[in-house]
Design an enzyme around this catalytic site. Structure first.
Site, PDB file in Angstrom:
ATOM      1  N   TRP A   1       7.982 -13.721  11.474  1.00  0.00           N
ATOM      2  CA  TRP A   1       6.897 -12.747  11.379  1.00  0.00           C
ATOM      3  C   TRP A   1       6.907 -11.705  12.486  1.00  0.00           C
ATOM      4  CZ3 TRP A   1       4.594 -13.270  15.992  1.00  0.00           C
ATOM      5  CH2 TRP A   1       4.554 -14.548  16.586  1.00  0.00           C
TER       6      TRP A   1
ATOM      7  N   LYS B   1      13.327 -15.580   1.912  1.00  0.00           N
ATOM      8  CA  LYS B   1      11.968 -16.065   2.106  1.00  0.00           C
ATOM      9  C   LYS B   1      11.474 -15.414   3.391  1.00  0.00           C
ATOM     10  CE  LYS B   1       9.631 -18.555   4.114  1.00  0.00           C
ATOM     11  NZ  LYS B   1       8.487 -18.251   5.039  1.00  0.00           N
ATOM     12  N   ALA B   2      10.680 -14.347   3.233  1.00  0.00           N
ATOM     13  CA  ALA B   2      10.151 -13.642   4.397  1.00  0.00           C
ATOM     14  C   ALA B   2       8.842 -14.281   4.848  1.00  0.00           C
ATOM     15  CB  ALA B   2       9.952 -12.168   4.064  1.00  0.00           C
TER      16      ALA B   2
ATOM     17  N   SER C   1      12.176 -20.810  15.219  1.00  0.00           N
ATOM     18  CA  SER C   1      12.115 -21.766  16.320  1.00  0.00           C
ATOM     19  C   SER C   1      13.283 -22.750  16.277  1.00  0.00           C
ATOM     20  CB  SER C   1      10.796 -22.545  16.271  1.00  0.00           C
ATOM     21  OG  SER C   1      10.801 -23.467  15.197  1.00  0.00           O
TER      22      SER C   1
ATOM     23  N   GLU D   1      19.724 -18.249  14.372  1.00  0.00           N
ATOM     24  CA  GLU D   1      19.283 -17.497  15.563  1.00  0.00           C
ATOM     25  C   GLU D   1      17.946 -18.086  15.950  1.00  0.00           C
ATOM     26  OE1 GLU D   1      16.992 -15.406  17.636  1.00  0.00           O
ATOM     27  OE2 GLU D   1      17.097 -13.810  16.148  1.00  0.00           O
ATOM     28  N   LEU D   2      17.950 -18.900  17.038  1.00  0.00           N
ATOM     29  CA  LEU D   2      16.805 -19.739  17.354  1.00  0.00           C
ATOM     30  C   LEU D   2      16.087 -19.250  18.620  1.00  0.00           C
ATOM     31  CD1 LEU D   2      18.504 -23.153  16.493  1.00  0.00           C
ATOM     32  CD2 LEU D   2      17.231 -21.608  14.990  1.00  0.00           C
TER      33      LEU D   2
ATOM     34  N   CYS E   1      12.021 -13.060  20.587  1.00  0.00           N
ATOM     35  CA  CYS E   1      12.875 -14.176  20.992  1.00  0.00           C
ATOM     36  C   CYS E   1      13.689 -13.850  22.241  1.00  0.00           C
ATOM     37  CB  CYS E   1      13.790 -14.594  19.847  1.00  0.00           C
ATOM     38  SG  CYS E   1      14.766 -13.251  19.153  1.00  0.00           S
TER      39      CYS E   1
ATOM     40  N   GLU F   1       9.044 -21.889  25.682  1.00  0.00           N
ATOM     41  CA  GLU F   1       8.934 -20.459  25.439  1.00  0.00           C
ATOM     42  C   GLU F   1       7.493 -20.120  25.050  1.00  0.00           C
ATOM     43  OE1 GLU F   1      11.137 -17.088  22.630  1.00  0.00           O
ATOM     44  OE2 GLU F   1      11.053 -19.177  21.982  1.00  0.00           O
TER      45      GLU F   1
END
Length: 476
Positions: free
Chosen positions: A147, A171-172, A225, A246-247, A280, A377
Site C-alpha cells: 500500500w 493482487k494490489a 514484510s 522484495e522484503l 522500505c 522496522e
C-alpha cells in the site's frame, strides 16, 4: 477524482459479491467501495491469464514494447488524475504523488526497452555442433504489491512481467487500490490483449493461498514484510514455484566526521519524513561520528520539528498521515519502549491532531541496542540517532540487524567509501544521497530483505527461463 473501483479480469471490468470500504487516512472518511474477488473470479483470472500468456509470449518484443510505451504515455498524460487519487487514498502530499506517477511511468519505459534486449548467446563448440542459450518468458505471474506506493510498486511488477512476455494476475493493496486501477485502465486503452493483465482485490491470505498452488502460476512476485514473504516463499516452495521477494528493511545511515554536517542533517530529516517514513528503504538508524554527533542531531531535530504535517491535498504540506489506524499505536509503543530503556525523546513521539492517522515527526537519541526499534522496522516517521566512535563501529551497527535492503553514508574520503562498499551488508548502497534506486539500476535486498532484483538490466531475469540448446549436425 477518485475512480470507480472494480476488478479487471480477461479485459473486462467487474464488480463482485462482497466489498470493503476504502478510507482517506487524513479525514477517516470513506471514499470508495472495493470489490473482493470470489473463488470464481480467481478461477476466471487464471483462465484469462493462461490465454493471455499464449498470445503475449508470441508477440514480438518490439510490439510488446510499443504497447507498454503507449500505456506509459497515457499515465504521464493522466498524471494529475492519478496523483489526486493516490493522495486521497494514501494521504501523501500531492507533489509527492505526482512524482510517484512519473516514477511508475519510468519503470514501464525502462522495461519496454529491456524487452528488446533479452539476448541469448552462442557458445563455441566442436565442428558439427552448436550450443545456443535462449531466454523465454516463465509464464503466468502472481504478483502482490503493498500500500505504501500505490502506483510505482504495482508498476515494478507489471513492467517486468509484461516486458518479458509473461501474463500477470496482480493482487494490489486494498487500502490503496486506485494506482493499480489506473495502470490497468492505461493498458486497456493502449490495446493490451485481454488476459495479459488481470487485477484482483480481497483478503491477502485467501488470494495468495488460492493462487500460488495453481499449476499455471510459475512465478510469485511479492513486495512486503519479511514475515509474509517467508510465508509465501514456503507456500511456493511446496509447489516448486519460483519467487521474487522484495522484503522489509531497516536502513542505516553512517555520517562520517568529514561531511558537511548541517547539510547532511537537513537532508536526512527531510528524507526520513517522506511518505511519513512508510518506505522500505527509509533511512531510520542514523550513526553519527561522536565528534559531530551533537551538531548533526541538533540540525536533524530542528528540521524535523519544522516539517509541515497535514492533509496531502493542502498546499505546502510535507508529510501526510500514516496509512491506517493500526499504525499509530504501533509507533507509540516503539517510542515508549525506547524511552523506557533509556533513549532521549528529542521531538515528537505521539499522535498528531485528533482527526486522521497522523503521527508526529519523531527523533530518538542515544537509543540502546536493547530497544525494540533497534531491531524492528518502524515503518513510520521515527528516526534513531546514535553516536559511534569510528567507521568500524558504524559499520558493525549498520550490519547488526537481519535486514539488508538499503544503506546510506555521508563522506568524501575515498578510503571510507571503499570500506563502505566492501563491508556494508545491503543490496543498495547510496553515498552522499538518500535515493536508493532508479529504474535503470537493479533493486533488491540481501539477508532477510529478500532475493531477486527489479529494475536495471537484471530486472527481467526473474521473469525468464533459460534454455540451453545443443544442436548436432549428425545423429550421435
Amino acid at each position: 477524482m477518485y475512480p470507480d473501483l472494480n476488478l479487471f479480469i480477461g479485459g473486462k471490468w467487474r464488480k463482485s459479491q462482497s466489498d470493503m470500504a476504502v478510507l482517506n487516512p487524513a479525514t477517516e472518511e470513506e471514499i470508495g467501495r472495493l470489490p473482493c474477488a470470489t473463488q470464481q473470479d480467481l478461477d476466471d483470472a487464471l483462465e484469462a491469464a493462461v490465454k493471455g500468456f499464449a498470445l503475449w509470449r508470441n508477440t514480438s518484443p518490439r510490439a510488446r514494447a510499443d504497447t507498454i510505451l503507449r500505456a506509459a504515455r497515457l499515465m504521464r498524460d493522466r498524471q494529475e488524475e492519478i496523483a489526486t487519487s493516490i493522495t486521497l487514498e494514501h494521504g501523501k502530499p500531492l507533489p509527492q504523488a505526482r512524482l510517484e506517477v512519473i516514477r511508475g511511468a519510468e519503470f514501464f519505459e525502462w522495461d519496454a526497452g529491456e524487452a528488446m534486449r533479452t539476448y541469448g548467446r552462442v557458445i563455441p563448440a566442436a565442428p558439427g555442433h552448436k550450443f545456443t542459450v535462449h531466454h523465454q518468458p516463465v509464464g503466468v505471474v502472481a504478483a502482490f504489491s503493498p500500500w505504501n506506493f500505490p502506483m510505482s510498486q504495482p508498476a515494478r511488477k507489471i513492467a517486468g512481467a509484461l516486458a518479458s512476455g509473461c501474463s500477470v494476475i496482480l493482487k494490489a493493496a486494498e487500502e490503496t487500490p486506485a494506482g493499480a486501477i489506473h495502470i490497468a485502465k492505461a493498458f486497456e486503452d493502449a490495446g493490451l490483449p485481454a488476459g495479459v493483465l488481470n487485477l484482483v482485490f480481497g483478503n491477502p491470505a485467501d488470494i495468495s493461498g488460492y493462487l500460488i498452488p495453481k499449476d499455471p502460476v510459475r512465478l510469485v512476485a511479492f513486495t512486503g514484510s519479511t514475515t509474509v514473504g517467508r510465508h509465501l516463499s514456503t507456500l511456493a516452495a511446496q509447489h516448486d514455484t519460483r519467487v521474487l521477494m522484495e522484503l522489509g528493511g531497516h536502513a542505516p545511515v553512517i555520517i562520517c566526521e568529514d561531511t558537511d554536517v548541517q547539510t547532511a542533517a537537513a537532508s536526512s530529516a527531510v528524507r526520513k519524513m517522506r511518505n511519513a517514513g512508510q518506505v522500505c528503504t527509509s533511512p531510520t538508524r542514523f550513526f553519527a561520528h561522536e565528534s559531530i554527533f551533537d551538531d548533526y542531531a541538533a540540525g536533524f531535530v530542528e528540521r524535523a520539528k519544522a516539517t509541515i504535517v497535514g492533509n496531502g491535498m493542502e498546499e505546502g504540506v510535507e508529510m501526510g498521515p500514516t496509512a491506517n489506524e493500526r499504525r499509530v499505536p504501533v509507533l507509540t509503543d516503539l517510542v515508549e519502549d525506547a524511552c523506557a530503556k533509556g533513549a532521549t525523546l528529542a521531538t515528537g513521539g505521539a499522535r498528531h491532531g485528533e482527526k486522521g492517522y497522523f503521527f508526529q515527526p519523531t527523533v530518538l537519541l542515544n537509543v540502546p541496542d536493547t530497544a525494540r526499534i533497534m531491531q524492528e522496522e518502524p515503518f513510520g516517521p521515527i528516526a534513531v540517532i546514535n553516536p559511534v566512535s569510528s567507521l568500524d563501529h558504524a559499520i558493525s551497527q549498520a550490519n547488526s540487524v537481519p535486514y539488508g535492503l538499503a544503506g546510506y553514508a555521508f563522506t568524501n574520503r575515498a578510503d571510507y567509501i571503499d570500506q563502505l562498499i566492501d563491508r556494508v551488508e545491503v543490496g543498495n548502497l547510496s553515498i552522499n544521497t538518500l535515493e536508493a534506486s532508479m529504474p535503470e539500476t537493479p533493486f533488491g535486498g540481501v539477508k532477510s530483505s529478500g532475493y531477486g532484483r527489479e529494475g536495471g538490466t537484471e530486472g527481467l531475469d526473474n521473469y525468464m527461463d533459460i534454455k540451453n540448446v545443443w544442436h548436432s549436425a549428425t545423429i550421435t
